[in-house]
Scaffold this active site. Sequence first.
Site, PDB file in Angstrom:
ATOM      1  N   LYS A  50      -2.866   4.153 -13.389  1.00 61.14           N
ATOM      2  CA  LYS A  50      -2.645   5.484 -13.154  1.00 61.14           C
ATOM      3  C   LYS A  50      -1.105   5.364 -13.553  1.00 61.14           C
ATOM      4  O   LYS A  50      -0.633   5.457 -12.534  1.00 61.14           O
ATOM      5  CB  LYS A  50      -3.368   6.107 -12.244  1.00 61.14           C
ATOM      6  N   LYS A  59      -3.925   4.130  -2.672  1.00 62.32           N
ATOM      7  CA  LYS A  59      -3.613   2.671  -1.661  1.00 62.32           C
ATOM      8  C   LYS A  59      -2.588   2.824  -0.753  1.00 62.32           C
ATOM      9  O   LYS A  59      -1.802   2.478  -2.005  1.00 62.32           O
ATOM     10  CB  LYS A  59      -4.441   1.753  -3.012  1.00 62.32           C
ATOM     11  N   HIS A  75      -8.015   0.944 -15.740  1.00 65.88           N
ATOM     12  CA  HIS A  75      -7.788   1.612 -14.196  1.00 65.88           C
ATOM     13  C   HIS A  75      -6.881   2.657 -13.542  1.00 65.88           C
ATOM     14  O   HIS A  75      -6.394   2.572 -12.561  1.00 65.88           O
ATOM     15  CB  HIS A  75      -8.820   0.561 -13.062  1.00 65.88           C
ATOM     16  N   ASP A 108       5.671  -2.924   8.698  1.00 69.80           N
ATOM     17  CA  ASP A 108       6.479  -2.886   9.674  1.00 69.80           C
ATOM     18  C   ASP A 108       8.005  -1.808   9.543  1.00 69.80           C
ATOM     19  O   ASP A 108       9.128  -2.007   9.204  1.00 69.80           O
ATOM     20  CB  ASP A 108       7.459  -4.904   9.516  1.00 69.80           C
ATOM     21  N   ASP A 117      11.048   9.489 -21.318  1.00 70.36           N
ATOM     22  CA  ASP A 117      12.312   8.984 -21.793  1.00 70.36           C
ATOM     23  C   ASP A 117      12.401   7.114 -20.936  1.00 70.36           C
ATOM     24  O   ASP A 117      11.942   6.713 -21.497  1.00 70.36           O
ATOM     25  CB  ASP A 117      13.651  10.266 -21.326  1.00 70.36           C
ATOM     26  N   HIS A 139      -9.034   8.446  -1.797  1.00 64.78           N
ATOM     27  CA  HIS A 139      -8.520   7.801  -2.907  1.00 64.78           C
ATOM     28  C   HIS A 139      -7.269   6.813  -3.061  1.00 64.78           C
ATOM     29  O   HIS A 139      -7.353   6.547  -4.000  1.00 64.78           O
ATOM     30  CB  HIS A 139      -8.535   8.786  -4.280  1.00 64.78           C
TER      31      HIS A 139
END
Length: 400
Positions: free
Chosen positions: A287, A115, A285, A120, A292, A113
Amino acid sequence: MNRPWVDGNRVALLINGEQYYPRVFEAMAQAREEILLETFIIYDDKVGQQLQQVLIAAARRGVRVELVADGYGAADLPDTYIAAMTEAGIRFHAFDPQPRLAGMRTNLFRRLHRKIVVIDGKLAFIGGINYSADHLDDYGPMAKQDYAVEVEGPVVAQVHAVSRRLMAPVLDPPSQVRPVTEPAGPASAVLVERDNGRRRIDIEVRYLEAFRAARQRIVVANAYFFPGYRLLRELRNAARRGVEVTLILQGQPDLRWVRALSRLLYNYLLRDGVRIHEYCQRPLHGKVALVDDEWSTVGSSNLDPLSLSFNLEANLLIRDRAFNQLLYEHLTSLASEQCKAVTLERMIRGYWWRAPLIFLCFHLIRHFPRIAGWLPAHRQRLQSLQPDVEAPRDLHEGHT
C-alpha cells in the site's frame, strides 16, 4: 484537523519480510523501556514464534510490552502461544474479539488493520507487513510483496500518541515514556490515520490533495484497488492534464474477486491515459504511492471500501526527494520487469456484457461512503488476555 508535517526525520524503506523482520526484531531486542505493537495478523509460524521470543526476552529484562492484535486477524492463535507471552509479563490485548458462528469468524468490518511498532518513544515502524511467514520468499509462489518504513525523529511522537490513544483503556498505569523529538534526518513526515471517530476520511483526503497537486508523475502500488469515485476522478484528471499516472495492481491475487472488481474500473482509467500494470510474480500486498519527486506514502491502507470506510488504518506521509526516488526506482523496476501491462484494446473485448456491471459499480463507489454511514457501527473494544482474563474495555471509555 490535520496533523502538522514535522521536519527532521530519518525514514528507511523496508521491502518484504526479508528486510522488515530483521530490523524490527533487532529494535525490539534493543528496547529498554517500552514496546507498543499493533497488528492485524499474527500466526503461530516461524515468524510469529520469533516475535514471541523477542518480546518475551524484552519483558523479562523489564521492558513494558503492550501488544494489540486484531480479534479477526489473530483469531486462530492457540491459547498456549498467548499464555507463554502473558506469563512472561507481556500485556496481550485483542481488538474486538467476537464469538464464531458455525465455526466462522463473524467480525468482518471495522477491523484493526494498521501495523505499528513504537520502541522507547524514539523509533517506529509503519507499513503493511503482518507477523506471518507468508511475507518471506521461501513461503513459495503465494509469498506477499509488501512494504514498511522505519522512522526516527520528531514524527515518532505522533505515532506514539496514536498507539497510546488506542491502548488507553488498558494502559494501567499510563505510558510514562516521553518521545524523543531531536532531529534525526532530512525528511518531513506526518502520520495519517483512519478511525471511526474524528478521522474517518483523513487518508482519502490526503491522497486527493496529492493527486490534485501532481504535475509530473503519480505511481500507486496497491493490493486491493476499488476506490471511491473522487479518487478515480482525480487519477483520470491528472492523466488528462499530462501527468504520467501509473497503477501497479494485483495480477496474481490472493483473493480472485478483488482483481475482478478492480478490472471493472480499468476502462474508465485507461481511456484517459492511465497506465495499469498487473504484478504477476506473487500476490501484491503493498500500500504505497508517490507523487512527483518529493511526496510518498507507505502504510496499511488499501484503496478499497474496507480501508477507506471501515478499518482502522495508518499511513506515513513523507516529503523527501531521496526516499521518493528510491521508491520510484523500485516501483518502475517492478512495473517493467515483473508486471504485465494492461491495454485498452484488451479490456474492451467483451465490453458489451461488462458494461452494465461497470455502470453499477461506478454508481456504487460514487455513493459508497454515504451508504457505509448507514451501516451500524459496533462498539470497538480491547480485551486483555492476561492469565486471569479481564473484562472487555470499550475503546472510548475514559478518553476522547
